[in-house]
Design an enzyme around this catalytic site. Structure first.
Site, PDB file in Angstrom:
ATOM      1  N   PHE A 124      39.662  30.903  20.040  1.00 18.69           N
ATOM      2  CA  PHE A 124      40.376  29.875  19.280  1.00 18.69           C
ATOM      3  C   PHE A 124      40.502  28.580  20.103  1.00 18.69           C
ATOM      4  O   PHE A 124      40.885  28.602  21.273  1.00 18.69           O
ATOM      5  CB  PHE A 124      41.788  30.367  18.924  1.00 18.69           C
ATOM      6  CG  PHE A 124      42.569  29.354  18.135  1.00 18.69           C
ATOM      7  CD1 PHE A 124      42.468  29.304  16.761  1.00 18.69           C
ATOM      8  CD2 PHE A 124      43.372  28.423  18.786  1.00 18.69           C
ATOM      9  CE1 PHE A 124      43.167  28.345  16.034  1.00 18.69           C
ATOM     10  CE2 PHE A 124      44.067  27.465  18.061  1.00 18.69           C
ATOM     11  CZ  PHE A 124      43.959  27.433  16.695  1.00 18.69           C
ATOM     12  N   HIS A 125      40.187  27.479  19.471  1.00 21.16           N
ATOM     13  CA  HIS A 125      40.367  26.180  20.143  1.00 21.16           C
ATOM     14  C   HIS A 125      40.576  25.091  19.103  1.00 21.16           C
ATOM     15  O   HIS A 125      40.107  25.195  17.974  1.00 21.16           O
ATOM     16  CB  HIS A 125      39.167  25.840  21.036  1.00 21.16           C
ATOM     17  CG  HIS A 125      37.853  25.789  20.313  1.00 21.16           C
ATOM     18  ND1 HIS A 125      37.158  26.932  19.951  1.00 21.16           N
ATOM     19  CD2 HIS A 125      37.116  24.750  19.856  1.00 21.16           C
ATOM     20  CE1 HIS A 125      36.045  26.581  19.318  1.00 21.16           C
ATOM     21  NE2 HIS A 125      35.995  25.254  19.237  1.00 21.16           N
TER      22      HIS A 125
END
Ligand SMILES: [Zn+2]
Length: 167
Positions: A124-125
């Site tokens: 996740f980013h």
């Protein structure tokens, strides 16, 4: 006939990436950056014990940032509420940092989750991309400077010099 050339920001490594060349063979690129894996290019703007802010090494524009939890999390809904607030606060500060350094006219701030949504990295980013009214020749409007290419190291130097904004 005299041709008038306009300056533009060039990202020469993008073609190689699109062709699948030079992509490191690691399980997770963001975990590898967090672990300081020497096989992976690391352009770390800021880190604390939980989160990192790094340059996208294939930037859309100079200053294209990735903000992520050091813990390997893939889906938005897996983040703890503390992580959600930590990441969003750091994203907000990253916008302030980019405003201070690049004076962009706008931002794209977003998350791609899942291959179908265009995510090429599962970890996740949040991406933050500085945007400009005219992205062709836009650097001429800043300080009257004509910039054709900004290297990642130049971007990193500029952002790190003001990275206390992220504390
Ligand atoms: Zn990871």
């Amino acid at each position: 006939m005299i041709k008038k050339f306009r300056s533009y920001i060039c990202v020469p490594s993008k073609g190689n990436y699109a062709r699948g060349e030079n992509r490191p063979k690691v399980d997770c690129i963001l975990c590898s950056i967090a672990e300081r894996n020497p096989e992976v290019q690391q352009k770390i703007v800021y880190e604390n014990k939980d989160y990192m802010v790094v340059l996208n090494i294939y930037p859309y524009n100079p200053g294209h940032l990735l903000i992520f939890p050091i813990r390997h999390v893939e889906d938005f809904e897996e983040l703890s509420s503390e992580e959600v607030s930590g990441l969003f606060l750091l994203t907000q500060k990253s916008v302030r940092l980019l405003k201070e350094v690049y004076h962009p006219h706008g931002f794209n701030i977003g998350v791609n989750q899942g291959e179908a949504a265009g995510a090429s990295v599962k970890h996740f980013h949040i991406q933050v991309v500085p945007r400009y009214h005219s992205e062709i020749g836009f650097m001429e409007t800043i300080n009257g400077t004509r910039v054709v290419v900004e290297t990642l190291d130049e971007t990193l130097r500029k952002l790190r010099s003001k990275a206390s904004i992220l504390d």
